[in-house]
Design a protein around this motif. Structure first.
Motif, mmCIF file in Angstrom:
data_model
loop_
_atom_site.group_PDB
_atom_site.id
_atom_site.type_symbol
_atom_site.label_atom_id
_atom_site.label_comp_id
_atom_site.label_asym_id
_atom_site.label_seq_id
_atom_site.Cartn_x
_atom_site.Cartn_y
_atom_site.Cartn_z
ATOM 1 N N GLY A 1 13.834 33.794 -6.706
ATOM 2 C CA GLY A 1 15.202 34.112 -7.073
ATOM 3 C C GLY A 1 15.338 35.178 -7.788
ATOM 4 O O GLY A 1 16.196 35.832 -8.391
ATOM 5 N N TYR A 2 14.077 35.959 -7.909
ATOM 6 C CA TYR A 2 14.099 37.353 -8.012
ATOM 7 C C TYR A 2 13.019 38.030 -7.572
ATOM 8 O O TYR A 2 12.169 37.389 -6.977
ATOM 9 C CB TYR A 2 14.138 37.439 -9.896
ATOM 10 N N GLN A 3 13.231 39.345 -7.868
ATOM 11 C CA GLN A 3 11.969 40.340 -7.144
ATOM 12 C C GLN A 3 11.341 40.795 -8.348
ATOM 13 O O GLN A 3 12.063 41.410 -9.336
ATOM 14 C CB GLN A 3 12.491 41.313 -6.198
ATOM 15 N N ILE A 4 10.015 40.980 -8.282
ATOM 16 C CA ILE A 4 9.245 41.817 -9.175
ATOM 17 C C ILE A 4 9.150 43.177 -9.010
ATOM 18 O O ILE A 4 8.878 43.542 -8.014
ATOM 19 C CB ILE A 4 7.726 41.091 -9.756
ATOM 20 N N SER A 5 9.903 43.971 -9.854
ATOM 21 C CA SER A 5 9.865 45.307 -9.711
ATOM 22 C C SER A 5 9.439 46.299 -10.762
ATOM 23 O O SER A 5 9.291 45.530 -11.800
ATOM 24 C CB SER A 5 11.315 45.438 -8.938
ATOM 25 N N GLN A 6 9.905 47.432 -10.886
ATOM 26 C CA GLN A 6 9.500 48.184 -11.906
ATOM 27 C C GLN A 6 11.036 49.071 -12.120
ATOM 28 O O GLN A 6 11.457 49.701 -11.318
ATOM 29 C CB GLN A 6 8.677 49.286 -11.790
ATOM 30 N N TYR A 7 11.638 48.905 -13.393
ATOM 31 C CA TYR A 7 13.034 49.436 -13.336
ATOM 32 C C TYR A 7 12.981 50.602 -14.399
ATOM 33 O O TYR A 7 12.977 51.643 -14.077
ATOM 34 C CB TYR A 7 13.940 48.323 -13.836
ATOM 35 N N LEU A 8 13.083 50.445 -15.636
ATOM 36 C CA LEU A 8 12.951 51.629 -16.413
ATOM 37 C C LEU A 8 11.736 52.349 -16.611
ATOM 38 O O LEU A 8 11.904 53.515 -16.905
ATOM 39 C CB LEU A 8 13.399 51.024 -17.933
ATOM 40 N N LEU B 1 8.119 56.654 -8.278
ATOM 41 C CA LEU B 1 7.781 55.959 -7.424
ATOM 42 C C LEU B 1 7.149 54.684 -8.483
ATOM 43 O O LEU B 1 6.830 54.530 -9.133
ATOM 44 C CB LEU B 1 6.228 56.295 -6.830
ATOM 45 N N HIS B 2 7.782 53.502 -7.611
ATOM 46 C CA HIS B 2 7.307 52.338 -8.473
ATOM 47 C C HIS B 2 6.868 51.174 -7.504
ATOM 48 O O HIS B 2 7.081 51.112 -6.300
ATOM 49 C CB HIS B 2 8.621 51.555 -9.213
ATOM 50 N N LEU B 3 6.150 50.253 -8.135
ATOM 51 C CA LEU B 3 5.713 49.134 -7.257
ATOM 52 C C LEU B 3 6.591 47.968 -7.417
ATOM 53 O O LEU B 3 7.145 47.683 -8.493
ATOM 54 C CB LEU B 3 4.405 48.580 -7.959
ATOM 55 N N GLU B 4 6.665 47.246 -6.218
ATOM 56 C CA GLU B 4 7.366 46.052 -6.106
ATOM 57 C C GLU B 4 6.954 45.193 -4.928
ATOM 58 O O GLU B 4 6.438 45.551 -4.338
ATOM 59 C CB GLU B 4 8.917 46.483 -6.096
ATOM 60 N N GLN B 5 7.368 43.951 -5.080
ATOM 61 C CA GLN B 5 7.111 42.797 -4.015
ATOM 62 C C GLN B 5 7.990 42.972 -3.049
ATOM 63 O O GLN B 5 9.324 43.095 -3.171
ATOM 64 C CB GLN B 5 7.118 41.461 -4.500
ATOM 65 N N ASP B 6 7.626 42.827 -1.834
ATOM 66 C CA ASP B 6 8.441 42.452 -0.654
ATOM 67 C C ASP B 6 9.176 41.059 -0.614
ATOM 68 O O ASP B 6 8.583 40.231 -1.511
ATOM 69 C CB ASP B 6 7.732 42.801 0.621
ATOM 70 N N ALA B 7 10.134 40.996 0.135
ATOM 71 C CA ALA B 7 10.750 39.542 -0.031
ATOM 72 C C ALA B 7 10.315 39.116 1.591
ATOM 73 O O ALA B 7 9.488 39.621 2.486
ATOM 74 C CB ALA B 7 12.237 39.693 0.146
#
Ligand code: ADP
Ligand code: MG
Length: 491
Positions: free
Chosen positions: A103-110, A136-142
């Protein structure tokens, strides 16, 4: 948003409009396992084979950061000449989608792991631009929803769920489809050199969200549209060109551009509305309480920096220096690691410029025609180097060299070029006596042409042709010309 100096328009009929492009590129991290779980991140497994309890978001499962993926992000940041942030943080980007079980993606925002950087992008022989990197930020794919297996049901494959992605965000500094596509290609070259992403666009390992707007030069940035998941260099160019034209038409008809997310149709080359674009606050970003901030020592960054391979720009500059190549040729050769290594093996102990010409001309041409990669080249670098040596020391002419090359490429002859030349009797005849004998005979047999050449010296070419024909192309061209001039009295 940074202020951008207007730059001249390149291709495209944009009239007095300026096109502004920024790319968000998703690059899948090359790693054995996923960003927050130990499940394999490999491509091509059967449906849902690579799914751990974490990836399926079972209640109570906790994410654990994959150190290697972090290292890969740092390595990529260094390759983009960017700021590495030793303190960064993961956020939850909340939205519902059937292929997103958390229900959410782990990403990097600020606070992304990599900040501002810049890369050089070659557009052609005369032109190189610099494009700024925002972050450049790290995040998970869906995961992936599959709607075409059954007329009544949809399926979900979570293999990709949790795979590490690097999102590389450019500044809005590109001004044409050509620039955007060259930038995308340069990013691919860099990540391939670094080994941080395989760059296989057709497998979805690299895809771009293409942001396009138009404005009158000097005005504020216009409203942009974002076209999602564009996965080839050609498509990026098509999206920009289609969107720019569409937006200009809307604006010139007195309309306004909606900020929206669009989809590209590869068959028609058109984009269409997918949804109106959401703003960041729609996602209710907040720091993920399951993860500590990501902190590491600068010493680790330096260790990674020290282990970087020579990157394409450094290689390009070295090729210019060391082999005296024009910058564009150097960049073409440096763009692919294998091609660069092949070229250097050919050039070893040989004339660098000749080596570059043969690799980029005859070899690339022949490989293209057969649909072969350079790693499958039937002509080895040692053979090609040997061939160049034979031209250089006047053993054979350039024309005969092309024959020998074709024999080696087709596999008709194996062995060193010197052996092939010897075996086939292709050695250049520099013995002036032998050449003279042939010339005397041709002059004696062709009195009419001899008359003609006195009035029209250009017709001497006919004699050169005859001599070459008679001698199977093996006569030394300088010697032939010299002797003919003397005998025919041509200046
Ligand atoms: P998001 O699309 O996730 O809201 P950003 O606001 O960071 O993220 O912008 C994403 C991309 O859009 C960046 O690559 C940026 O360069 C580009 N961009 C921003 N404004 C414009 C604009 N007016 N025209 C074209 N591209 C733009
Ligand atoms: Mg975006």
């Amino acid at each position: 948003m940074s202020e951008i100096a207007p730059r001249k328009l390149l291709k495209g009929e944009t009239g007095d409009w300026e096109v502004v492009i920024g790319l968000e590129v998703h690059a899948q991290v090359s790693s054995k396992s996923k960003l927050f779980s130990g499940a394999p991140a490999t491509y091509g497994a059967g449906p849902n084979e690579n799914v751990s309890l974490v990836d399926a978001a079972m209640p109570g499962m906790l994410p654990v950061i994959n150190r290697y993926c972090v290292e890969q992000a740092i390595r990529t940041g260094l390759g983009l000449n960017a700021q590495i942030n030793t303190w960064s943080r993961f956020d939850r980007k909340n939205y519902f989608y059937p292929d997103l079980p958390q229900g959410y993606q782990i990403s990097q925002y600020l606070d992304p792991i990599v900040g501002e950087g810049e890369i050089e992008v070659e557009l052609g022989p005369e032109e190189t631009i610099t494009v700024g990197i925002e972050r450049l930020h790290l995040e998970q794919d869906a995961g992936k929803s599959i709607h075409d297996l059954s007329p009544t049901d949809s399926y979900v494959d979570l293999n990709r769920s949790g795979v590490a992605l690097m999102e590389i965000v450019s500044k809005p500094e590109m001004r044409s489809g050509e620039e955007a596509s060259a930038y995308f290609g340069k990013l691919r070259t860099i990540v391939r050199y670094l080994g941080t992403c395989d760059g296989n666009m057709d497998q979805g390992s690299m895809r771009a969200d293409v942001n396009v707007s138009v404005r009158r030069p000097g005005e504020e940035l216009g409203t942009r549209t974002e076209t999602k998941n564009v996965n080839s260099l050609k498509f990026v160019r098509q999206v920009v060109e289609y969107e720019a034209r569409r937006q200009i038409e809307v604006l010139e008809a007195g309309g306004t551009i909606d900020q929206e997310t669009r989809l590209f149709n590869v068959k028609t080359g058109e984009t269409r509305t997918m949804r109106s674009k959401e703003d960041a606050h729609d996602y209710r970003y907040f720091p993920d309480p399951d993860l500590l901030p990501l902190e590491f020592e600068q010493a680790w960054v330096e260790e990674i920096r020290a282990s970087l391979p020579e990157l394409p720009d450094a290689k390009k500059h070295r090729f210019v220096e060391q082999y005296g190549l024009p910058p564009y040729d150097a960049s073409v050769l440096a763009a692919d690691k294998t091609a660069a290594a092949y070229f250097e093996a050919v050039a070893e102990g040989q004339d660098g410029k000749m080596a570059a010409n043969w690799v980029m001309g005859d070899l690339f041409g022949a490989l293209n025609k057969e649909g072969l990669e350079i790693s499958d080249s039937p002509v080895s670098a040692t053979q090609l180097g040997g061939l160049i040596g034979l031209i250089k020391d006047n053993t054979i002419s350039g024309k005969i060299a092309k024959e020998v090359f074709a024999l080696m490429f087709s596999g008709e002859e194996i062995g060193t070029p010197a052996e092939i030349v010897e075996k086939r009797g292709l050695k250049q005849v520099t013995d002036t006596g032998a050449i003279e004998a042939v010339i005397d005979k041709i002059i004696a047999d062709n009195p009419k042409q001899v008359e003609q050449v006195k009035e029209k010296p250009k017709t001497m070419g006919w004699f050169v042709g005859q001599v070459m024909k008679e001698m199977g192309g093996k006569a030394n061209p300088q010697a032939v010309n010299q002797i003919l001039k003397a005998k025919l009295g041509v200046e």
